[in-house]
Design a protein around this motif. Structure first.
Motif, PDB file in Angstrom:
ATOM      1  N   THR A 117     -53.473  58.109  -0.919  1.00 41.63           N
ATOM      2  CA  THR A 117     -52.800  58.157  -2.216  1.00 41.63           C
ATOM      3  C   THR A 117     -53.491  59.075  -3.224  1.00 41.63           C
ATOM      4  OG1 THR A 117     -54.024  56.202  -2.932  1.00 41.63           O
ATOM      5  CG2 THR A 117     -51.846  55.849  -1.944  1.00 41.63           C
ATOM      6  N   ARG A 118     -54.596  59.709  -2.873  1.00 40.20           N
ATOM      7  CA  ARG A 118     -55.285  60.605  -3.813  1.00 40.20           C
ATOM      8  C   ARG A 118     -55.776  61.834  -3.069  1.00 40.20           C
ATOM      9  NH1 ARG A 118     -60.498  58.249  -6.469  1.00 40.20           N
ATOM     10  NH2 ARG A 118     -61.289  58.725  -4.379  1.00 40.20           N
ATOM     11  N   ASP A 119     -55.420  62.990  -3.572  1.00 45.33           N
ATOM     12  CA  ASP A 119     -55.831  64.257  -2.974  1.00 45.33           C
ATOM     13  C   ASP A 119     -56.472  65.144  -4.030  1.00 45.33           C
ATOM     14  OD1 ASP A 119     -54.591  63.484  -0.591  1.00 45.33           O
ATOM     15  OD2 ASP A 119     -52.692  64.391  -1.185  1.00 45.33           O
ATOM     16  N   PHE A 120     -57.414  65.963  -3.600  1.00 42.54           N
ATOM     17  CA  PHE A 120     -57.954  67.025  -4.435  1.00 42.54           C
ATOM     18  C   PHE A 120     -57.356  68.343  -3.958  1.00 42.54           C
ATOM     19  CE2 PHE A 120     -61.073  63.661  -4.752  1.00 42.54           C
ATOM     20  CZ  PHE A 120     -61.296  63.608  -6.120  1.00 42.54           C
ATOM     21  N   GLY A 121     -56.998  69.206  -4.889  1.00 44.22           N
ATOM     22  CA  GLY A 121     -56.318  70.433  -4.509  1.00 44.22           C
ATOM     23  C   GLY A 121     -56.921  71.664  -5.147  1.00 44.22           C
ATOM     24  N   ILE A 122     -56.674  72.804  -4.498  1.00 49.36           N
ATOM     25  CA  ILE A 122     -57.052  74.109  -5.030  1.00 49.36           C
ATOM     26  C   ILE A 122     -55.890  75.056  -4.775  1.00 49.36           C
ATOM     27  CG2 ILE A 122     -58.187  74.818  -2.865  1.00 49.36           C
ATOM     28  CD1 ILE A 122     -60.181  76.378  -4.647  1.00 49.36           C
ATOM     29  N   GLY A 123     -55.642  75.960  -5.697  1.00 48.66           N
ATOM     30  CA  GLY A 123     -54.527  76.872  -5.521  1.00 48.66           C
ATOM     31  C   GLY A 123     -54.562  77.995  -6.532  1.00 48.66           C
ATOM     32  N   PHE A 124     -53.445  78.706  -6.634  1.00 52.21           N
ATOM     33  CA  PHE A 124     -53.326  79.755  -7.631  1.00 52.21           C
ATOM     34  C   PHE A 124     -51.896  79.786  -8.160  1.00 52.21           C
ATOM     35  CE2 PHE A 124     -51.988  81.897  -3.786  1.00 52.21           C
ATOM     36  CZ  PHE A 124     -51.016  82.799  -4.192  1.00 52.21           C
ATOM     37  N   TYR A 125     -51.720  80.481  -9.262  1.00 52.58           N
ATOM     38  CA  TYR A 125     -50.418  80.526  -9.904  1.00 52.58           C
ATOM     39  C   TYR A 125     -50.107  81.942 -10.388  1.00 52.58           C
ATOM     40  CZ  TYR A 125     -53.040  80.533 -14.298  1.00 52.58           C
ATOM     41  OH  TYR A 125     -53.905  80.865 -15.310  1.00 52.58           O
ATOM     42  N   LEU A 126     -48.821  82.230 -10.493  1.00 55.01           N
ATOM     43  CA  LEU A 126     -48.307  83.440 -11.118  1.00 55.01           C
ATOM     44  C   LEU A 126     -47.360  82.994 -12.221  1.00 55.01           C
ATOM     45  CD1 LEU A 126     -47.360  85.414  -7.873  1.00 55.01           C
ATOM     46  CD2 LEU A 126     -49.444  85.694  -9.220  1.00 55.01           C
ATOM     47  N   GLY A 127     -47.447  83.630 -13.379  1.00 52.16           N
ATOM     48  CA  GLY A 127     -46.596  83.196 -14.473  1.00 52.16           C
ATOM     49  C   GLY A 127     -46.201  84.332 -15.394  1.00 52.16           C
ATOM     50  N   TYR A 128     -45.143  84.098 -16.153  1.00 49.07           N
ATOM     51  CA  TYR A 128     -44.713  85.064 -17.161  1.00 49.07           C
ATOM     52  C   TYR A 128     -44.416  84.302 -18.445  1.00 49.07           C
ATOM     53  CZ  TYR A 128     -42.658  89.273 -19.156  1.00 49.07           C
ATOM     54  OH  TYR A 128     -42.422  90.380 -19.941  1.00 49.07           O
TER      55      TYR A 128
END
Length: 232
Positions: free
Chosen positions: A191-202
């Motif tokens: 029920t609990r996860d740690f995450g890493i990622g990236f984003y693109l936005g405008y």
């Protein structure tokens, strides 16, 4: 043959009837922004760079499908710090750069598609700036430079950027989640996860009359903690 067929049906059913329910994600973002001048200000403006950051909570419903896939319907709320920068070339100075920085309340939606530990989201919303700072950096020579700061608040932001003083945005996110482990039992805590990622936005930045302003394209890193329903 019947035994194998029964086993296959059992495995399919255990996947199909995974638990759906409330999901919450806490995100911390930091990234690079590329300022994009919009409109004719009466003088030449060029692209410049700055930094963005945000702390947000994503809350909603996770519909867990079969084959370790799922769909998350999430609302997003948080605080965002955004930078809209441009430089003015062809002056007597070596460099003349303007940074319009805003601290905003961020409100939006972010649907996500999940497969195994990977998640991709496409969202949109609006940022409502309540505090800002206009920073001017002027480099006269290799040894001489000047910085100027002007703080502005909500009513001043509304007055200066009288055509559009809010910040609509769109963004695309990619996350990889790592399951947490209970080191006493050596079992995964689903029920609990740690995450890493990236984003693109405008970001469609605030605009003054005749829609003169600066937009920004963002790219950055995000760290997250996700709370989700466990399996049945």
């Amino acid at each position: 043959m019947k035994k194998y067929l029964f086993l296959m049906i059992l495995l399919i059913n255990s996947s199909v009837f995974a638990k759906s329910g409330f999901e919450a994600i806490i995100n911390a973002n930091i990234g690079k922004s590329i300022g994009i001048p919009i409109g004719d200000a009466g003088f030449e403006r060029k692209v410049s760079f700055g930094f963005d950051a945000a702390l947000t909570a994503q809350l909603g419903f996770l519909a867990d499908l079969n084959n370790n896939m799922g769909v998350s319907i999430l609302g997003e709320i948080g605080l965002s710090h955004d930078n809209f920068s441009y430089r003015i070339p062809n002056t007597i100075f070596q460099r003349h750069t303007i940074h319009n920085q805003f601290t905003s309340l961020q409100l939006g939606v972010l649907p996500k598609f999940n497969i195994n530990n990977f998640s991709v989201g496409l969202g949109a919303g609006v940022k409502i700036p309540f505090h800002g700072k206009i920073k001017t950096y002027t480099r006269v020579s290799d040894t001489e430079s000047y910085r100027r700061y002007e703080r502005i608040y909500f009513n001043e932001i509304k007055s200066i950027y009288n055509q559009m003083f809010v910040i609509p945005y769109i963004k695309l996110t990619f996350d990889w989640y790592f399951s947490d482990i209970n080191y006493e039992t050596r079992e995964y805590v689903d029920t609990r996860d740690f995450g890493i990622g990236f984003y693109l936005g405008y970001n469609f930045g605030p605009k003054s009359r005749n829609y003169i302003g600066t937009d920004s394209f963002d790219i950055g890193l995000q760290l997250s903690v996700r709370f989700k329903p466990g399996k049945n």
